[in-house]
Design a protein around this motif. Structure first.
Motif, PDB file in Angstrom:
ATOM      1  N   LYS A 112       0.830  -1.206   0.000  1.00 13.47           N
ATOM      2  CA  LYS A 112       0.000   0.000   0.000  1.00 13.47           C
ATOM      3  C   LYS A 112       0.865   1.257   0.000  1.00 13.47           C
ATOM      4  N   ILE A 117       1.137   4.206  -2.769  1.00 13.36           N
ATOM      5  CA  ILE A 117       1.014   5.627  -2.411  1.00 13.36           C
ATOM      6  C   ILE A 117       2.226   6.400  -2.926  1.00 13.36           C
ATOM      7  N   PHE A 142       1.799   6.771  -6.712  1.00 10.67           N
ATOM      8  CA  PHE A 142       0.720   7.720  -7.008  1.00 10.67           C
ATOM      9  C   PHE A 142       1.170   9.159  -6.729  1.00 10.67           C
ATOM     10  N   ALA A 143       1.732   9.390  -5.547  1.00  8.76           N
ATOM     11  CA  ALA A 143       2.177  10.734  -5.184  1.00  8.76           C
ATOM     12  C   ALA A 143       3.337  11.179  -6.073  1.00  8.76           C
ATOM     13  N   VAL A 192      -0.579  14.951  -0.720  1.00  5.77           N
ATOM     14  CA  VAL A 192      -1.127  13.749  -1.363  1.00  5.77           C
ATOM     15  C   VAL A 192      -0.748  12.497  -0.570  1.00  5.77           C
ATOM     16  N   VAL A 193       0.490  12.419  -0.117  1.00  6.70           N
ATOM     17  CA  VAL A 193       0.921  11.276   0.695  1.00  6.70           C
ATOM     18  C   VAL A 193       0.108  11.214   1.984  1.00  6.70           C
ATOM     19  N   VAL A 221      -2.865  12.533   2.753  1.00  9.33           N
ATOM     20  CA  VAL A 221      -4.275  12.201   2.491  1.00  9.33           C
ATOM     21  C   VAL A 221      -4.404  10.719   2.135  1.00  9.33           C
ATOM     22  N   SER A 222      -3.514  10.235   1.296  1.00 11.21           N
ATOM     23  CA  SER A 222      -3.575   8.835   0.858  1.00 11.21           C
ATOM     24  C   SER A 222      -3.368   7.876   2.029  1.00 11.21           C
ATOM     25  N   ILE A 223      -2.426   8.176   2.880  1.00  8.98           N
ATOM     26  CA  ILE A 223      -2.171   7.323   4.047  1.00  8.98           C
ATOM     27  C   ILE A 223      -3.367   7.349   4.994  1.00  8.98           C
ATOM     28  N   LYS A 242      -6.416   7.834   4.232  1.00 13.03           N
ATOM     29  CA  LYS A 242      -7.550   7.154   3.596  1.00 13.03           C
ATOM     30  C   LYS A 242      -7.330   5.653   3.416  1.00 13.03           C
ATOM     31  N   TRP A 243      -6.124   5.241   3.015  1.00 12.16           N
ATOM     32  CA  TRP A 243      -5.897   3.853   2.604  1.00 12.16           C
ATOM     33  C   TRP A 243      -5.188   2.968   3.619  1.00 12.16           C
TER      34      TRP A 243
END
Length: 139
Positions: free
Chosen positions: A6, A10, A13-14, A130-131, A133-135, A137-138
């Motif tokens: 995961k 991330i 993606f970031a 972005v990192v 928010v992604s962490i 959320k995921w």
């Protein structure tokens, strides 16, 4: 292992977002901060790898992945790995400081290019956001 996968996703993606932000800045302004993402000509041994474009992309994405995984586990030590602010702060300050590695290279941008530093730092702030928010959320 699932957590590492995961975090790798991330980082990818970031890293893609970071690339796109700096590419848009290059297109709109002509500022060369984007080039620094793929520049590794100041790193011994790695600098001789070819094709340069391929290893430039690998260098960028591996840096993004390793930094996301490492920072996540460093923040986990203090149980703050799911807070967004630490990611934003670390990547903004870290990105702003790492910009000056460009002084070790003959490629643009120049280390004295204030606008390149500004764009680079803002793009890394976006990367950190972005990192984070992604962490949140995921993970």
């Amino acid at each position: 292992m699932k957590k590492i996968l995961k975090l790798t996703a991330i980082g990818l993606f970031a890293g893609l977002i970071l690339m796109l932000v700096l590419k848009i800045i290059l297109i709109l302004t002509g500022n060369t901060a984007y080039i620094l993402l793929f520049n590794f000509d100041y790193v011994p041994i790695i600098k001789d790898l070819e094709p340069v474009w391929l290893f430039g992309y690998l260098f960028h994405f591996l840096t993004c992945i390793i930094s996301v995984v490492a920072l996540f586990f460093i923040l986990k030590y203090w149980n703050i790995q799911k807070r967004m602010l630490p990611y934003s702060i670390v990547y903004t300050l870290g990105g702003g400081a790492l910009f000056f590695l460009t002084a070790l290279s003959h490629q643009p941008p120049e280390a004295t290019d204030v606008m390149a530093w500004f764009y680079w730092t803002v793009a890394h702030a976006i990367f950190g956001f972005v990192v984070g928010v992604s962490i949140k959320k995921w993970m």
